[in-house]
Design an enzyme around this catalytic site. Structure first.
Site, PDB file in Angstrom:
ATOM      1  N   ASP A 148      -9.042 -31.723 -32.482  1.00  0.00           N
ATOM      2  CA  ASP A 148      -8.154 -30.972 -33.380  1.00  0.00           C
ATOM      3  C   ASP A 148      -7.638 -31.877 -34.500  1.00  0.00           C
ATOM      4  OD1 ASP A 148      -8.365 -28.656 -31.726  1.00  0.00           O
ATOM      5  OD2 ASP A 148      -6.954 -29.588 -30.337  1.00  0.00           O
ATOM      6  N   HIS A 194      -4.617 -26.898 -26.777  1.00  0.00           N
ATOM      7  CA  HIS A 194      -5.973 -26.893 -27.338  1.00  0.00           C
ATOM      8  C   HIS A 194      -6.630 -25.518 -27.207  1.00  0.00           C
ATOM      9  CE1 HIS A 194      -9.821 -28.262 -28.718  1.00  0.00           C
ATOM     10  NE2 HIS A 194     -10.394 -27.831 -27.599  1.00  0.00           N
TER      11      HIS A 194
HETATM   12  N1  LIG Z   1     -11.377 -30.657 -25.330  1.00  0.00           N
HETATM   13  C1  LIG Z   1     -12.120 -30.340 -26.363  1.00  0.00           C
HETATM   14  O1  LIG Z   1     -11.727 -30.552 -27.513  1.00  0.00           O
HETATM   15  C2  LIG Z   1     -13.467 -29.716 -26.164  1.00  0.00           C
HETATM   16  C3  LIG Z   1     -13.873 -29.284 -24.936  1.00  0.00           C
HETATM   17  N2  LIG Z   1     -15.112 -28.757 -24.745  1.00  0.00           N
HETATM   18  C4  LIG Z   1     -15.460 -28.331 -23.380  1.00  0.00           C
HETATM   19  O2  LIG Z   1     -16.261 -29.335 -22.758  1.00  0.00           O
HETATM   20  C5  LIG Z   1     -17.030 -28.733 -21.714  1.00  0.00           C
HETATM   21  C6  LIG Z   1     -18.464 -29.200 -21.771  1.00  0.00           C
HETATM   22  O3  LIG Z   1     -19.089 -28.745 -22.941  1.00  0.00           O
HETATM   23  P1  LIG Z   1     -20.655 -29.059 -23.215  1.00  0.00           P
HETATM   24  O4  LIG Z   1     -20.966 -30.469 -22.951  1.00  0.00           O
HETATM   25  O5  LIG Z   1     -20.979 -28.480 -24.540  1.00  0.00           O
HETATM   26  O6  LIG Z   1     -21.327 -28.165 -22.060  1.00  0.00           O
HETATM   27  P2  LIG Z   1     -22.783 -28.342 -21.418  1.00  0.00           P
HETATM   28  O7  LIG Z   1     -23.063 -27.123 -20.621  1.00  0.00           O
HETATM   29  O8  LIG Z   1     -23.765 -28.743 -22.452  1.00  0.00           O
HETATM   30  O9  LIG Z   1     -22.603 -29.595 -20.454  1.00  0.00           O
HETATM   31  C7  LIG Z   1     -21.770 -29.562 -19.344  1.00  0.00           C
HETATM   32  C8  LIG Z   1     -22.352 -30.462 -18.289  1.00  0.00           C
HETATM   33  O10 LIG Z   1     -21.500 -30.395 -17.144  1.00  0.00           O
HETATM   34  C9  LIG Z   1     -22.331 -30.448 -16.018  1.00  0.00           C
HETATM   35  N3  LIG Z   1     -21.650 -29.955 -14.834  1.00  0.00           N
HETATM   36  C10 LIG Z   1     -21.462 -28.685 -14.428  1.00  0.00           C
HETATM   37  N4  LIG Z   1     -20.829 -28.664 -13.248  1.00  0.00           N
HETATM   38  C11 LIG Z   1     -20.589 -29.955 -12.916  1.00  0.00           C
HETATM   39  C12 LIG Z   1     -19.976 -30.594 -11.815  1.00  0.00           C
HETATM   40  N5  LIG Z   1     -19.463 -29.891 -10.814  1.00  0.00           N
HETATM   41  N6  LIG Z   1     -19.921 -31.930 -11.808  1.00  0.00           N
HETATM   42  C13 LIG Z   1     -20.426 -32.645 -12.831  1.00  0.00           C
HETATM   43  N7  LIG Z   1     -21.031 -32.105 -13.898  1.00  0.00           N
HETATM   44  C14 LIG Z   1     -21.116 -30.773 -13.929  1.00  0.00           C
HETATM   45  C15 LIG Z   1     -23.547 -29.619 -16.391  1.00  0.00           C
HETATM   46  O11 LIG Z   1     -24.650 -29.908 -15.526  1.00  0.00           O
HETATM   47  C16 LIG Z   1     -23.769 -30.042 -17.814  1.00  0.00           C
HETATM   48  O12 LIG Z   1     -24.654 -31.145 -17.899  1.00  0.00           O
HETATM   49  C17 LIG Z   1     -16.839 -27.222 -21.887  1.00  0.00           C
HETATM   50  O13 LIG Z   1     -15.905 -26.756 -20.972  1.00  0.00           O
HETATM   51  C18 LIG Z   1     -16.315 -27.098 -23.302  1.00  0.00           C
HETATM   52  O14 LIG Z   1     -15.586 -25.927 -23.508  1.00  0.00           O
HETATM   53  C19 LIG Z   1     -16.006 -28.655 -25.768  1.00  0.00           C
HETATM   54  C20 LIG Z   1     -15.657 -29.089 -27.029  1.00  0.00           C
HETATM   55  C21 LIG Z   1     -14.357 -29.587 -27.345  1.00  0.00           C
HETATM   56  O1  LIG Z   2     -14.180 -24.075 -29.052  1.00  0.00           O
HETATM   57  C1  LIG Z   2     -14.665 -24.424 -27.956  1.00  0.00           C
HETATM   58  O2  LIG Z   2     -14.957 -23.654 -27.039  1.00  0.00           O
HETATM   59  C2  LIG Z   2     -14.874 -25.880 -27.733  1.00  0.00           C
HETATM   60  C3  LIG Z   2     -13.652 -26.597 -28.150  1.00  0.00           C
HETATM   61  O3  LIG Z   2     -12.700 -26.695 -27.410  1.00  0.00           O
HETATM   62  C4  LIG Z   2     -13.558 -27.023 -29.534  1.00  0.00           C
HETATM   63  O4  LIG Z   2     -14.585 -27.109 -30.244  1.00  0.00           O
HETATM   64  O5  LIG Z   2     -12.441 -27.300 -29.970  1.00  0.00           O
END
Ligand SMILES: NC(=O)C1=CN([C@@H]2O[C@H](COP(=O)(O)OP(=O)(O)OC[C@H]3O[C@@H](n4cnc5c(N)ncnc54)[C@H](O)[C@@H]3O)[C@@H](O)[C@H]2O)C=CC1
Ligand SMILES: O=C([O-])CC(=O)C(=O)O
Length: 356
Positions: free
Chosen positions: A193, A220
């Protein structure tokens, strides 16, 4: 559905036997590394990434492997950890990389870690809110945090998995139940953010984003993301139209990416960049560098809510000082009330998930 113990046994067999060419994987003999007189024990911090094979996890692993403060990098996932580990381990940077596949290897992945970064869980598709991810991600975060409480209770935790407004309270409850909760060490990652706010504000002002610093407080998700444009550094003034445009764009930056990716996930590359920026700040704090200040969603008493994102000072023991909100203008005061209302519900939902 197979019983989970069967699945776990299968994963353990895969990890132990099906990757003989990958000496970095947990479960292999390590003979090759022994033959190579691997040193081990280089100075630096031990960092684990949980969800390391995902869209965020992979570029995050790449960037953490490049961080000179990291001596050991553990890459854990329930799929594809061997491939990502083999790939990243060939980079000629200092950190020793080890891979861990599936629940049976979670404890080894976590033991001895100084910092655990969690991007595990499902991402949004168009039309979903972050809260729609709760059903799946709440359970994932609970399991991973139980492992942390058992194997590295003193580690700093950087929680990325959404909805952050609920997953951080979930983690806190798990740690409280285990008797290991240290509020200074549990940090929800809201750096993206701030990164977005710096970028969009710099575009409006026509300056270099590296020279802009925008505090973003609250949480967030949507209206809980509250950029304080009255506190931008260097001090800048905005027209009412600019304030409205910037606030909307910062609050909906995640959705902008989700829609552009059209079903292929949410922000991964900018998120990996933001996660590394924040993790590096945590490591510099652990090392004893002074004056490290970042925004983060932490246990807090700056409002009546038990968790809130504000600027925090990172030090040897985590978030050592939590800064107050500072003076808000009328627009921001109204935004704060909206943010607190939604945040209160999301926080309670996370707490209830563990308590009820
Ligand atoms: N805090 C923030 O600003 C942001 C948060 N996110 C969040 O981050 C998370 C991940 O996003 P991506 O990497 O794009 O998703 P993705 O689906 O590409 O990767 C997630 C990974 O987590 C793994 N996974 C699932 N269950 C698991 C477990 N029990 N133990 C270990 N690994 C496990 C999957 O196998 C996969 O490799 C989502 O919840 C997303 O919303 C995404 C962008 C910004
Ligand atoms: O928007 C989403 O789902 C992933 C996220 O948290 C971000 O990009 O800030």
């Amino acid at each position: 559905m197979q019983p989970s113990s069967d699945v776990n046994q299968r994963i353990a067999r895969i990890a132990a036997h099906l990757h003989p060419s990958n000496p970095q994987m947990e479960g292999n003999s390590g003979l090759r590394r022994a033959n190579c007189r691997a040193k081990g024990g280089a100075p630096g911090f031990k960092v684990a990434i949980l969800g390391a094979a995902g869209g965020i996890g992979q570029p995050l692993a790449l960037l953490m492997k490049m961080n000179p403060l990291v001596s050991v990098l553990h890459l854990y996932d329930v799929v594809n950890a061997p491939g990502v580990t083999a790939d990243v381990s060939h980079m000629d940077t200092g950190a020793v990389v080890r891979g861990f596949l599936g629940q049976p290897q979670l404890e080894n992945a976590l033991t001895g870690m100084d910092l655990v970064i969690i991007p595990a869980g499902v991402p949004r598709k168009p039309g979903m809110t972050r809260d729609d991810l709760f059903k799946i991600n709440a359970g994932i975060v609970r399991t991973l945090c139980e492992g942390i409480a058992k194997c590295c209770p003193n580690a700093i935790v950087n929680l990325i998995s959404n909805p952050v407004n609920s997953t951080v309270p979930i983690a806190a409850e798990v740690f409280k139940n285990a008797g290991t909760f240290d509020p200074k060490k549990l940090l929800g990652v809201t750096t993206l953010d701030v990164v977005r706010a710096n970028t969009f504000v710099a575009e409006v002002l026509g300056v270099d984003p590296r020279e802009v610093s925008v505090p973003v407080i609250g949480g967030h998700a949507g209206v809980t993301i509250l950029p304080l444009l009255s506190q931008v550094n260097p001090p800048s003034s905005f027209t009412p139209d600019e304030v409205k445009y910037l606030t909307d764009r910062i609050q909906n930056g995640g959705t902008e990416v989700v829609e552009a990716k059209a079903g292929a996930g949410s922000a991964t590359l900018s998120m990996a960049y933001a996660a590394v920026k924040f993790a590096d700040a945590c490591l510099r704090g652990l090392k004893g560098d002074a004056g490290i200040i970042e925004c983060s969603f932490v246990t807090s008493a700056v409002t009546e809510l038990p968790f809130f994102a504000t600027k925090v000072r990172l030090g040897r023991t985590g978030a050592e000082e939590i800064f107050p909100l500072g003076p808000l203008n009328e627009f921001e005061r109204i935004g704060l009330e909206k943010a607190k209302k939604e945040l209160a519900e999301s926080i309670q939902k996370g707490i209830n998930f563990i308590r009820k």
